[in-house]
Design a protein around this motif. Structure first.
Motif, PDB file in Angstrom:
ATOM      1  N   HIS A  46     -10.286  10.133  -1.168  1.00 55.77           N
ATOM      2  CA  HIS A  46      -9.356   9.019  -1.313  1.00 55.77           C
ATOM      3  C   HIS A  46     -10.088   7.888  -2.030  1.00 55.77           C
ATOM      4  N   ALA A  64     -11.333   4.175  -2.448  1.00 58.12           N
ATOM      5  CA  ALA A  64     -11.493   2.999  -1.595  1.00 58.12           C
ATOM      6  C   ALA A  64     -10.453   1.975  -2.028  1.00 58.12           C
ATOM      7  N   THR A  65     -10.125   1.064  -1.161  1.00 58.23           N
ATOM      8  CA  THR A  65      -9.087   0.074  -1.478  1.00 58.23           C
ATOM      9  C   THR A  65      -9.369  -0.619  -2.810  1.00 58.23           C
ATOM     10  N   GLU A  94     -10.802   0.419  -5.344  1.00 54.91           N
ATOM     11  CA  GLU A  94     -10.728   1.327  -6.499  1.00 54.91           C
ATOM     12  C   GLU A  94      -9.289   1.661  -6.903  1.00 54.91           C
ATOM     13  N   SER A 123      -2.673   8.227   2.301  1.00 56.19           N
ATOM     14  CA  SER A 123      -3.906   8.827   2.808  1.00 56.19           C
ATOM     15  C   SER A 123      -3.511  10.133   3.475  1.00 56.19           C
ATOM     16  N   ARG A 146      -0.233   4.106   2.508  1.00 50.59           N
ATOM     17  CA  ARG A 146      -1.280   3.079   2.591  1.00 50.59           C
ATOM     18  C   ARG A 146      -0.657   1.708   2.336  1.00 50.59           C
ATOM     19  N   ASP A 176      -2.991  -1.508   2.374  1.00 52.82           N
ATOM     20  CA  ASP A 176      -3.864  -1.579   1.200  1.00 52.82           C
ATOM     21  C   ASP A 176      -3.070  -1.972  -0.041  1.00 52.82           C
TER      22      ASP A 176
END
Length: 120
Positions: free
Chosen positions: A16, A18-19, A21, A78, A91, A94
C-alpha cells in the motif's frame, strides 16, 4: 546466491502507498472506472471493511482482482488478509486529509448520476 524465503505472514502482506505517497492523479484514475467507483461506493456505504468475495460485479474474477489492485495501489482502499478472506476498506481519513472534500464530492456526483440514469 541463495534464495531468500519469506515468512508465511510476509507472503500475505499487500503493498500500500504510505499516506504521503498517494497522488491525486492516481486517485482520480482509480475512481474514473465505473466498476471501481461501484466498489468505492459500496465500501463508503458499508463504512467498514468488507470481503472482496461479497462484491457482485459484472466482470470476471481476474478483472475484479485487477480493479481491487488499482484501488489499493492508488491509495483509495487498504486490503488485508483475515484467514483466507481478503478484506478491503476505504481509506477515507487519508483521502480527506490529502484532498479535502474530494471523495465526498465524487460519491455525491456518482449518486446523482445514478439517479439521473434511473429517471431516464
Amino acid at each position: 546466491m541463495t534464495p531468500r524465503t519469506q515468512s508465511p505472514s510476509a507472503a500475505r502482506e499487500l503493498d500500500h502507498p504510505a499516506t504521503g505517497e498517494i497522488r491525486l492523479e492516481g486517485v482520480l484514475h482509480a475512481l474514473s472506472d465505473p466498476v471501481r467507483l461501484r466498489i468505492v461506493r459500496t465500501l463508503a456505504t458499508a463504512g467498514e471493511e468488507m470481503s472482496c468475495s461479497v462484491f457482485e460485479l459484472p466482470v470476471s474474477k481476474s478483472t475484479t482482482t485487477h480493479h481491487f489492485r488499482v484501488l489499493r495501489e492508488s491509495g483509495v482502499i487498504s486490503q488485508s488478509y483475515r484467514g483466507t478472506a481478503k478484506m478491503s476498506e476505504l481509506r477515507r481519513d487519508d483521502l480527506e486529509a490529502l484532498f479535502p472534500g474530494l471523495l465526498e464530492a465524487v460519491l455525491t456526483a456518482a449518486a446523482r448520476q445514478e439517479g439521473r440514469a434511473g429517471a431516464g
